[in-house]
Design a protein around this motif. Structure first.
Motif, mmCIF file in Angstrom:
data_model
loop_
_atom_site.group_PDB
_atom_site.id
_atom_site.type_symbol
_atom_site.label_atom_id
_atom_site.label_comp_id
_atom_site.label_asym_id
_atom_site.label_seq_id
_atom_site.Cartn_x
_atom_site.Cartn_y
_atom_site.Cartn_z
ATOM 1 N N GLN A 77 34.488 33.968 39.736
ATOM 2 C CA GLN A 77 34.399 35.237 40.468
ATOM 3 C C GLN A 77 34.364 36.416 39.496
ATOM 4 O O GLN A 77 34.572 36.255 38.294
ATOM 5 C CB GLN A 77 35.572 35.361 41.432
ATOM 6 C CG GLN A 77 35.488 34.344 42.568
ATOM 7 C CD GLN A 77 36.567 34.566 43.600
ATOM 8 O OE1 GLN A 77 37.744 34.440 43.293
ATOM 9 N NE2 GLN A 77 36.175 34.899 44.812
ATOM 10 N N ILE A 108 44.389 41.288 42.929
ATOM 11 C CA ILE A 108 43.207 40.548 42.481
ATOM 12 C C ILE A 108 43.643 39.276 41.756
ATOM 13 O O ILE A 108 43.095 38.196 41.978
ATOM 14 C CB ILE A 108 42.310 41.417 41.574
ATOM 15 C CG1 ILE A 108 41.971 42.731 42.286
ATOM 16 C CG2 ILE A 108 41.035 40.659 41.202
ATOM 17 C CD1 ILE A 108 41.139 43.697 41.471
ATOM 18 N N GLY A 156 37.991 43.427 43.657
ATOM 19 C CA GLY A 156 37.650 42.012 43.546
ATOM 20 C C GLY A 156 38.742 41.167 44.155
ATOM 21 O O GLY A 156 39.633 41.710 44.801
ATOM 22 N N PRO A 157 38.742 39.877 43.960
ATOM 23 C CA PRO A 157 37.693 39.136 43.279
ATOM 24 C C PRO A 157 36.475 39.007 44.197
ATOM 25 O O PRO A 157 36.617 38.741 45.383
ATOM 26 C CB PRO A 157 38.332 37.773 43.040
ATOM 27 C CG PRO A 157 39.324 37.620 44.160
ATOM 28 C CD PRO A 157 39.814 39.000 44.473
ATOM 29 N N LEU A 158 35.279 39.192 43.617
ATOM 30 C CA LEU A 158 34.050 39.131 44.412
ATOM 31 C C LEU A 158 33.282 37.865 44.052
ATOM 32 O O LEU A 158 33.522 37.251 43.012
ATOM 33 C CB LEU A 158 33.210 40.375 44.129
ATOM 34 C CG LEU A 158 33.914 41.698 44.454
ATOM 35 C CD1 LEU A 158 33.134 42.884 43.912
ATOM 36 C CD2 LEU A 158 34.123 41.844 45.956
#
Ligand SMILES: Cc1cc2nc3c(=O)[nH]c(=O)nc-3n(C[C@H](O)[C@H](O)[C@H](O)COP(=O)(O)OP(=O)(O)OC[C@H]3O[C@@H](n4cnc5c(N)ncnc54)[C@H](O)[C@@H]3O)c2cc1C
Ligand SMILES: Cc1cc2nc3c(=O)[nH]c(=O)nc-3n(C[C@H](O)[C@H](O)[C@H](O)COP(=O)(O)OP(=O)(O)OC[C@H]3O[C@@H](n4cnc5c(N)ncnc54)[C@H](O)[C@@H]3O)c2cc1C
Ligand code: SF4
Ligand code: SF4
Ligand code: FES
Lengths: 285, 464
Positions: A32, A24, A87-89
């Motif tokens: 994010q 991540i 994530g990262p989302l």
């Protein structure tokens, strides 16, 4: 699983965590978020990526205790494992380079500004952070922000440090040319009421304003639609199309109403956690 | 033709009044006596047309014959050779439009209960000792994106062929729709977990919490992580909304949100678990496919006094499995056919209070040959409600395609891939399942995963 390499209380209700999450950390960009879960049967909660260190493979998050899950997270210490972190989302923040960017943070939001300010500064932008709290004891990470921003504006409701008043009042002064001067872009992270107030502060002056929305989320990957928000009259999914949107287009009234869908159950969960305080917290570790 | 009993051996089911309030499986499953009795009905046709109706071509008469002579191990071997997820497909395949629709008994009598028998054999298999673990024997590593049936089956086949396989899943638990969509009362998670255990025994590695396209770009799987081939089985998880007014009201959810809260996040156990779900007294589900039936039946189990289906076409056009429709009726789900939603209405504080609908009638057939519903002028109803759940379909999630160069999509958002091999225009990337076809079925996704695995094997053999 992600191991906590550092856990540090910032205020009685906020705690900073550095997690060992190399994948991540390698991909993260400002704006994010991650979703995490602390126990079997636990909720998936979204948390902004406050900072990342690609070399060390770590990720920083700052958690504010508001309900059962955030309390469970804040009971964890260095060396503990977080069950799931993904994530990262979301879509990274997009700001035209070369200008003066002013970031405004409330609550955990002041921490969530760290990597944004670093990224903008690294490419040569002028950066101002405006951070606010009720009093000086509740201010968080101001030294860290000072180290990376062109200027840091501190606001306290009681005047115990910096400017006496709300972040929005100081922002209005900057727009009028005071202090570090009128920003080209404003970015705000924090509770929706604050975001709305900021949108109103910058609307007339036509300063481009971006806000990071925090609707309820379930999966964070665009699969459930629970995070839908109305922006410019269109329904968008905050977890994939956002969480950052043009503040002047956001329908805050709908956003705030939708955030309250589970207040009853959330209260029940907190009360239950309080009753079972010791065992539940031990279990969370 | 020898004389055969006309009727299917009925599936033992739990009492609707009881089961509509818990999440335990509805069907109890055949006993060995039911199975032997039903297997006897099969004619063992010279030209078994049933097989043509099965997307993975299970040698149906062979496995049924094995059941009839009591050779369960043989039956299990035959089944698994063709279908890697028999316990799941035996439960959720729409048999009436596939194998059983073709069955020659069906021309005069009721078709053989192929699905029930498949389920029986697979359940028997689960009582046996697991097979010994396999070790990968080939050097080329393969990555599978998504752990729905297409990804799981593709991974399993490749592992059997000796490849080291890693499955990357975005959520915290594997299974795709089998985990977050199809409820426990139709497909117990224990069965899914057992099947996933079998795959792990074959050496498949499953890595959850990785969103390809976000955590890792697809191309990094090749360049940084050393995979030779990538299979994309990311499904069709993006929920559709109607775009009518009031959809943003509190209490309106997509079926994906509703079912994910209940299944994946176990809201039925709240507050033991931490994710709640709002279910009021009266819940309407819009749509009439499997997802809609699952949502309505789940609403009953979550305490709704009334759960109903609202569908703009008629019963005939409904796409749900016949068995689910029957079970939904038995459990008390109500049906508003030819009723098209116009607006979700709400209270001053923003909660759903009802659904205003236009009554429809069937008109001329449309291009698909189905009668087109047309409004009956002036006939509107408002159904009083506490929740509205939208089950009007899903499309592929654009997350991966937006972040990966070289993949093509149709205007519906489906990945472009060869139907037989799963080959995409991007070299060494294969795809299958709902991501390619749009929302379809478990067995079609499984079949696509299996064909892709063999195409991958051939492609790698050709490259040497
Ligand atoms: C993209 C995104 C980024 C976020 N980043 C952070 C972060 O960096 N640090 C952080 O501490 N929190 C962050 N949040 C908010 C955080 O996810 C919620 O506080 C958390 O889910 C609450 O879970 P809980 O079980 O502790 O509380 P709950 O029991 O869910 O809620 C307790 C109380 O808080 C209120 N509440 C719940 N969620 C929210 C919300 N999203 N906004 C405002 N009030 C809410 C509820 O109405 C309730 O009164 C973020 C949210 C989103 C969507
Ligand atoms: C409620 C419901 C009931 C149904 N009932 C039936 C039924 O009775 N019978 C039947 O045959 N079919 C049924 N279906 C349809 C069937 O479940 C699907 O056709 C099938 O699951 C599709 O399989 P798949 O492998 O293509 O994708 P999915 O099962 O959708 O799995 C895709 C997986 O990929 C993951 N993923 C997506 N993007 C990424 C990414 N970028 N990185 C990593 N992972 C990713 C997702 O999280 C998901 O786990 C039903 C569907 C639903 C929703
Ligand atoms: S997999 Fe489905 S279609 Fe094939 S035999 Fe089994 S139930 Fe029939
Ligand atoms: S068509 Fe029907 S009767 Fe004939 S072999 Fe297949 S299942 Fe048996
Ligand atoms: S959180 Fe589910 S779609 Fe955004």
């Amino acid at each position: 699983m992600a191991r906590i390499v550092e856990a540090r209380r910032l205020t009685p209700v906020t705690k900073l965590f550095r997690l060992d999450a190399p994948l991540i950390a390698a991909a993260a960009k400002a704006g994010q978020f991650v979703m995490l879960r602390v126990r079997e049967g636990g909720e998936r909660i979204p948390l902004t990526i406050a900072d990342y260190d690609r070399a060390a493979g770590t990720l920083t998050i700052v958690v504010q205790e508001v309900g059962a899950t955030t309390k469970r997270v804040c009971a964890l210490e260095a060396g503990d494992e977080i069950l799931d972190v993904v994530g990262p989302l979301g879509t990274p923040v997009d700001i035209a380079p070369g200008g003066h960017a002013c970031a405004v943070g409330g609550g955990f939001g002041s921490a969530a500004l760290l990597c944004l300010m670093k990224e903008l500064r690294a490419r040569g932008d002028t950066t101002t952070a405006i951070v606010g709290a009720r009093n000086k004891d509740l201010l968080i990470l101001t030294d860290e922000l000072r180290a990376i921003c062109t200027s840091v504006e501190i606001c306290t409701d009681d005047g115990s440090a910096g400017f006496k008043g709300f972040v929005t009042q100081r922002l209005a002064q900057l727009i009028a040319g005071e202090g570090p001067g009128r920003p080209d872009t404003v970015v705000a992270i924090g509770p929706m009421v604050m975001l709305r107030a900021i949108a109103e502060t910058t609307r007339e002056a036509k300063v481009k304003t971006l806000v990071s929305l925090d609707p309820l989320m379930v999966d964070g990957t665009g699969m459930c639609g629970g995070c839908r928000v109305i922006v410019g009259g269109q329904t968008l999914f905050a977890c994939v199309d956002g969480p950052i949107f043009d503040a002047h287009e956001v329908d805050f009234a709908v956003g705030m109403r939708r955030s309250k869908q589970y207040v009853r159950q959330e209260k029940e969960a907190v009360e239950r956690l309080a009753c079972a305080a010791t065992p539940a917290l031990v279990e969370a570790r | 033709m020898p004389v055969k009993r006309a009727e299917k051996t009925p599936m033992p089911v739990r009492d609707p009044e009881v089961r509509a309030h818990d999440f335990k499986e509805v069907n109890d499953g055949y006993t060995i006596f039911h199975a032997a009795f039903e297997a006897e009905r099969c004619l063992r046709c010279q030209d078994p047309v049933c097989v043509e109706g099965c997307p993975v071509g299970i040698p149906i008469p062979d496995f049924i014959h094995a059941v009839a002579i009591g050779d369960m191990a043989g039956a299990a071997r035959i089944l698994r050779g063709a279908n890697p997820l028999p316990a799941i497909c035996g439960r959720v395949c729409p048999q009436e439009t596939q194998c059983e629709e073709r069955c020659s008994l069906g021309t005069r009598l009721v078709p053989v209960a192929i699905g029930h028998l498949e389920r029986f054999v697979a359940d028997w298999e689960r009582t046996q000792a697991p097979a010994a673990p396999l070790r990968p024997t080939r050097p080329k590593k393969i990555a599978v994106i998504g752990s729905g049936p297409s990804g799981l089956v593709c991974a399993g086949e490749l592992a059997r062929l000796g490849y080291p396989v890693t499955v990357y899943e975005a959520l915290h638990a594997p299974g795709g729709v089998l985990r977050y969509g199809i409820p426990e009362f139709r497909l117990p998670k224990a069965i899914l977990d057992w099947e996933i255990g079998v795959l792990k025994g074959l050496g498949v590695e499953i890595v959850c919490n990785v969103v390809i396209g976000k955590t890792l770009p697809l191309d990094d799987l090749f360049s940084r992580l050393g995979y030779t081939v990538v299979f994309v089985g990311t499904g069709a998880g993006l929920p559709q909304f109607l775009g009518i007014s009031g959809e943003d009201l509190n209490g309106v959810m997509s079926a994906n949100e509703f079912l994910t809260r209940v299944n994946l996040m176990r809201a039925y156990d709240f507050p033991e678990t931490d994710t709640p779900v709002n279910v009021g007294k009266r819940v309407a589900v819009i749509g009439a496919g499997n997802t809609a039936m699952d949502a309505a039946r789940t609403a009953l189990r979550m305490g709704a006094e009334e759960a109903m289906i609202v569908y703009r076409r008629s019963e005939k056009e409904m796409s749900a499995r016949v068995e689910e429709y029957g079970h939904a009726i038995e459990e008390g789900v109500r049906f508003h056919w030819l009723t098209s939603p116009l607006e979700v209405v709400g209270s001053a504080d923003g909660w759903v209070t009802g659904l205003r609908c236009q009554k429809m009638q069937l008109g001329e057939p449309d291009r698909s040959g189905r009668a087109r519903p047309v409004p009956i002028p002036g006939e509107e109803v408002t159904i009083p409600l506490d929740n509205v759940v939208l089950a009007i379909g899903t499309t592929p999630n654009p997350l991966l395609t937006r972040t990966t160069s070289g993949l093509l999509t149709t205007k519906e958002g489906c990945l472009v891939a060869d139907e037989e091999t799963g080959r995409t225009p991007k070299p060494l990337v294969f795809a299958g399942g709902d991501a390619v076809t749009g929302a379809a079925t478990v067995i079609l996704a499984a079949g696509a995963g299996k064909r892709a695995a063999h195409a991958i094997d051939e492609a790698l053999a050709a490259r040497g």
